[in-house]
Scaffold this motif. Structure first.
Motif, PDB file in Angstrom:
ATOM      1  N   VAL A   9      64.806  82.576  42.681  1.00 22.02           N
ATOM      2  CA  VAL A   9      64.130  81.286  42.699  1.00 22.02           C
ATOM      3  C   VAL A   9      64.878  80.360  43.654  1.00 22.02           C
ATOM      4  CG1 VAL A   9      63.618  79.221  41.322  1.00 22.02           C
ATOM      5  CG2 VAL A   9      63.184  81.505  40.390  1.00 22.02           C
ATOM      6  N   ARG A  10      64.109  79.600  44.427  1.00 21.74           N
ATOM      7  CA  ARG A  10      64.699  78.629  45.345  1.00 21.74           C
ATOM      8  C   ARG A  10      64.014  77.273  45.155  1.00 21.74           C
ATOM      9  NH1 ARG A  10      65.094  80.665  51.341  1.00 21.74           N
ATOM     10  NH2 ARG A  10      62.863  81.108  51.171  1.00 21.74           N
ATOM     11  N   ILE A  11      64.767  76.228  45.405  1.00 20.86           N
ATOM     12  CA  ILE A  11      64.261  74.863  45.293  1.00 20.86           C
ATOM     13  C   ILE A  11      64.331  74.199  46.668  1.00 20.86           C
ATOM     14  CG2 ILE A  11      64.566  72.577  44.271  1.00 20.86           C
ATOM     15  CD1 ILE A  11      63.586  74.697  42.289  1.00 20.86           C
ATOM     16  N   ALA A  12      63.195  73.668  47.087  1.00 17.98           N
ATOM     17  CA  ALA A  12      63.111  72.923  48.342  1.00 17.98           C
ATOM     18  C   ALA A  12      62.745  71.477  48.042  1.00 17.98           C
ATOM     19  CB  ALA A  12      62.060  73.542  49.258  1.00 17.98           C
ATOM     20  N   VAL A  13      63.141  70.596  48.945  1.00 15.97           N
ATOM     21  CA  VAL A  13      62.730  69.200  48.878  1.00 15.97           C
ATOM     22  C   VAL A  13      62.127  68.813  50.214  1.00 15.97           C
ATOM     23  CG1 VAL A  13      63.440  66.806  48.554  1.00 15.97           C
ATOM     24  CG2 VAL A  13      64.491  68.610  47.172  1.00 15.97           C
ATOM     25  N   GLN A  14      60.924  68.266  50.164  1.00 14.52           N
ATOM     26  CA  GLN A  14      60.278  67.747  51.366  1.00 14.52           C
ATOM     27  C   GLN A  14      60.561  66.254  51.457  1.00 14.52           C
ATOM     28  OE1 GLN A  14      55.938  67.311  51.459  1.00 14.52           O
ATOM     29  NE2 GLN A  14      55.916  68.269  53.472  1.00 14.52           N
ATOM     30  N   ILE A  15      61.304  65.868  52.473  1.00 11.69           N
ATOM     31  CA  ILE A  15      61.560  64.449  52.732  1.00 11.69           C
ATOM     32  C   ILE A  15      60.474  63.968  53.693  1.00 11.69           C
ATOM     33  CG2 ILE A  15      63.213  62.726  53.511  1.00 11.69           C
ATOM     34  CD1 ILE A  15      65.413  64.831  53.176  1.00 11.69           C
ATOM     35  N   ALA A  16      59.537  63.188  53.190  1.00  9.78           N
ATOM     36  CA  ALA A  16      58.465  62.692  54.052  1.00  9.78           C
ATOM     37  C   ALA A  16      59.052  61.778  55.123  1.00  9.78           C
ATOM     38  CB  ALA A  16      57.435  61.937  53.224  1.00  9.78           C
ATOM     39  N   PRO A  17      58.724  62.021  56.397  1.00 10.47           N
ATOM     40  CA  PRO A  17      59.316  61.204  57.467  1.00 10.47           C
ATOM     41  C   PRO A  17      58.586  59.871  57.643  1.00 10.47           C
ATOM     42  CG  PRO A  17      57.918  62.896  58.414  1.00 10.47           C
ATOM     43  CD  PRO A  17      57.899  63.116  56.922  1.00 10.47           C
ATOM     44  N   GLN A  18      58.333  59.189  56.541  1.00  9.65           N
ATOM     45  CA  GLN A  18      57.566  57.945  56.548  1.00  9.65           C
ATOM     46  C   GLN A  18      58.221  56.895  55.660  1.00  9.65           C
ATOM     47  OE1 GLN A  18      53.691  58.927  54.885  1.00  9.65           O
ATOM     48  NE2 GLN A  18      54.464  58.941  52.794  1.00  9.65           N
ATOM     49  N   HIS A  19      57.954  55.619  56.018  1.00  9.78           N
ATOM     50  CA  HIS A  19      58.308  54.461  55.185  1.00  9.78           C
ATOM     51  C   HIS A  19      59.803  54.307  54.916  1.00  9.78           C
ATOM     52  CE1 HIS A  19      54.090  53.999  54.812  1.00  9.78           C
ATOM     53  NE2 HIS A  19      53.909  54.977  53.943  1.00  9.78           N
ATOM     54  N   ALA A  20      60.633  54.915  55.734  1.00 11.31           N
ATOM     55  CA  ALA A  20      62.083  54.756  55.587  1.00 11.31           C
ATOM     56  C   ALA A  20      62.713  54.857  56.971  1.00 11.31           C
ATOM     57  CB  ALA A  20      62.667  55.824  54.664  1.00 11.31           C
ATOM     58  N   PRO A  21      63.789  54.101  57.215  1.00 10.33           N
ATOM     59  CA  PRO A  21      64.493  54.250  58.494  1.00 10.33           C
ATOM     60  C   PRO A  21      65.130  55.625  58.586  1.00 10.33           C
ATOM     61  CG  PRO A  21      65.724  52.837  57.001  1.00 10.33           C
ATOM     62  CD  PRO A  21      64.411  53.096  56.336  1.00 10.33           C
ATOM     63  N   TYR A  22      65.386  56.060  59.814  1.00 11.52           N
ATOM     64  CA  TYR A  22      65.945  57.410  59.981  1.00 11.52           C
ATOM     65  C   TYR A  22      67.280  57.540  59.275  1.00 11.52           C
ATOM     66  CZ  TYR A  22      67.823  61.700  61.619  1.00 11.52           C
ATOM     67  OH  TYR A  22      68.370  62.950  61.620  1.00 11.52           O
ATOM     68  N   GLU A  23      68.091  56.497  59.268  1.00 11.56           N
ATOM     69  CA  GLU A  23      69.398  56.572  58.608  1.00 11.56           C
ATOM     70  C   GLU A  23      69.253  56.960  57.138  1.00 11.56           C
ATOM     71  OE1 GLU A  23      69.641  54.075  62.206  1.00 11.56           O
ATOM     72  OE2 GLU A  23      68.305  54.091  60.459  1.00 11.56           O
ATOM     73  N   LYS A  24      68.211  56.441  56.485  1.00 14.11           N
ATOM     74  CA  LYS A  24      67.977  56.780  55.080  1.00 14.11           C
ATOM     75  C   LYS A  24      67.603  58.251  54.933  1.00 14.11           C
ATOM     76  CE  LYS A  24      67.312  56.033  50.672  1.00 14.11           C
ATOM     77  NZ  LYS A  24      68.455  55.795  49.758  1.00 14.11           N
ATOM     78  N   ILE A  25      66.746  58.730  55.820  1.00 15.81           N
ATOM     79  CA  ILE A  25      66.346  60.143  55.790  1.00 15.81           C
ATOM     80  C   ILE A  25      67.559  61.037  56.010  1.00 15.81           C
ATOM     81  CG2 ILE A  25      64.978  61.898  56.993  1.00 15.81           C
ATOM     82  CD1 ILE A  25      62.933  59.623  57.575  1.00 15.81           C
ATOM     83  N   ARG A  26      68.392  60.680  56.972  1.00 14.76           N
ATOM     84  CA  ARG A  26      69.598  61.456  57.268  1.00 14.76           C
ATOM     85  C   ARG A  26      70.537  61.493  56.063  1.00 14.76           C
ATOM     86  NH1 ARG A  26      72.719  58.337  61.359  1.00 14.76           N
ATOM     87  NH2 ARG A  26      73.244  57.180  59.463  1.00 14.76           N
ATOM     88  N   ASP A  27      70.728  60.331  55.430  1.00 12.74           N
ATOM     89  CA  ASP A  27      71.642  60.279  54.290  1.00 12.74           C
ATOM     90  C   ASP A  27      71.086  61.055  53.095  1.00 12.74           C
ATOM     91  OD1 ASP A  27      73.251  58.727  55.872  1.00 12.74           O
ATOM     92  OD2 ASP A  27      72.765  56.830  54.875  1.00 12.74           O
ATOM     93  N   THR A  28      69.784  60.984  52.880  1.00 12.69           N
ATOM     94  CA  THR A  28      69.177  61.741  51.786  1.00 12.69           C
ATOM     95  C   THR A  28      69.322  63.231  52.018  1.00 12.69           C
ATOM     96  OG1 THR A  28      67.602  59.970  51.305  1.00 12.69           O
ATOM     97  CG2 THR A  28      67.030  62.179  50.535  1.00 12.69           C
ATOM     98  N   ALA A  29      69.131  63.670  53.263  1.00 17.14           N
ATOM     99  CA  ALA A  29      69.322  65.086  53.573  1.00 17.14           C
ATOM    100  C   ALA A  29      70.736  65.532  53.240  1.00 17.14           C
ATOM    101  CB  ALA A  29      69.006  65.347  55.049  1.00 17.14           C
ATOM    102  N   ALA A  30      71.723  64.699  53.559  1.00 17.15           N
ATOM    103  CA  ALA A  30      73.111  65.044  53.254  1.00 17.15           C
ATOM    104  C   ALA A  30      73.339  65.121  51.749  1.00 17.15           C
ATOM    105  CB  ALA A  30      74.051  64.015  53.878  1.00 17.15           C
ATOM    106  N   GLN A  31      72.768  64.200  51.001  1.00 20.07           N
ATOM    107  CA  GLN A  31      72.914  64.219  49.540  1.00 20.07           C
ATOM    108  C   GLN A  31      72.285  65.477  48.944  1.00 20.07           C
ATOM    109  OE1 GLN A  31      71.154  60.088  49.071  1.00 20.07           O
ATOM    110  NE2 GLN A  31      72.649  60.045  47.416  1.00 20.07           N
TER     111      GLN A  31
END
Length: 267
Positions: A9-31
């Motif tokens: 079993v694997r778990i994926a997360v889709q971070i929608a590239p919308q409604h957030a600055p890129y810095e937030k997307i980058r930091d969420t990916a790291a978390q």
């Protein structure tokens, strides 16, 4: 009909590239990588799919290249790429390049080539692509995939691995036939009853094209589902489960619960 559940079993997360600055997307990916998710997805559109239709939005492939450099362990890809937006040979070359970018430290890439035929008409209208019909777009995808696979065999340097092909969609006549022929992973939004029916149809397409579809990993969206729902889907053969995150404040509070469920299934 069910597919093999011998794969983990694997778990994926889709971070929608919308409604957030890129810095937030980058930091969420790291978390999320630190938490232990298996795959990070974005999507391939040019405008938001929910919320303010003219809100913040970023392009998929350039973001994936950045994530490939930023991360060390997780696999990455689009859920899904739109075949209409780029020449098939170019898609293959971009995928191979991100595969190599993501191989730092191990020598093996982590890119998943998630693709589909496209559906969001605003993207087409605003960026000058011909929308056509759903059937025409699926036919174009069926024509593009052999070209992509052939180009991967010609590129120098070659991809670091056989790049996994994920195909999204549940159309029973055309999409599942394309899945049977080309996919390593099939992604849908199916509930248990729908998944069971579509797996039977996928098996029929596999017989028609001469492929054992138990080789195909079954992926499902579980953003609004519970782990109890996931257990039912897992019993039918699903092994890849994807949560979605969007908005300005990325709520990842449910991710640890899903990771704990994953680890219990894989114990």
């Amino acid at each position: 009909m069910t597919t093999s559940t011998s794969r983990p079993v694997r778990i994926a997360v889709q971070i929608a590239p919308q409604h957030a600055p890129y810095e937030k997307i980058r930091d969420t990916a790291a978390q999320l990588e630190e938490l232990g998710v298996d795959i990070l997805f974005n999507w391939d559109h040019f405008y938001p799919l929910s919320g303010d239709p003219d809100g913040l939005h970023f392009e998929s492939w350039t973001m994936l290249a950045a994530l490939a450099e930023q991360t060390r362990r997780v696999e990455i890809g689009a859920l899904v790429n739109c075949n209409s937006y780029r020449n098939a040979n170019l898609q293959a070359d971009m995928a191979r390049t991100i595969d190599h970018i993501s191989a730092h430290g191990t020598g093996t890439g982590r890119f998943i080539f998630g693709t589909g035929s496209g559906w969001f008409e605003r993207d087409y209208d605003e960026y000058g692509y011909e929308f056509g019909t759903a059937g025409q777009r699926l036919d174009a995808l069926a024509e593009a995939l052999p070209v992509i696979e052939e180009r991967w065999a010609q590129l120098n340097p070659a991809p670091t691995r056989d790049i996994p092909v994920l195909i999204g969609g549940g159309g029973e006549k055309k999409t599942l036939r394309i899945v049977a022929r080309h996919a390593d992973i099939w992604h849908s939004f199916s509930d248990a009853a729908t998944l069971e029916r579509k797996l039977g149809i996928l098996a029929e397409h596999g017989e028609a094209v001469g492929r054992d579809v138990s080789q195909i990993e079954v992926s499902v969206e579980v953003g609004r589902r519970s782990v109890a729902d996931a257990a039912e889907l897992h019993a039918l053969g699903a092994t890849l489960f994807t949560l979605g995150i969007t908005g300005l404040d990325h709520d990842i509070s449910r991710v640890p619960e899903w990771l704990a469920w994953r680890d219990a299934q894989n114990a």
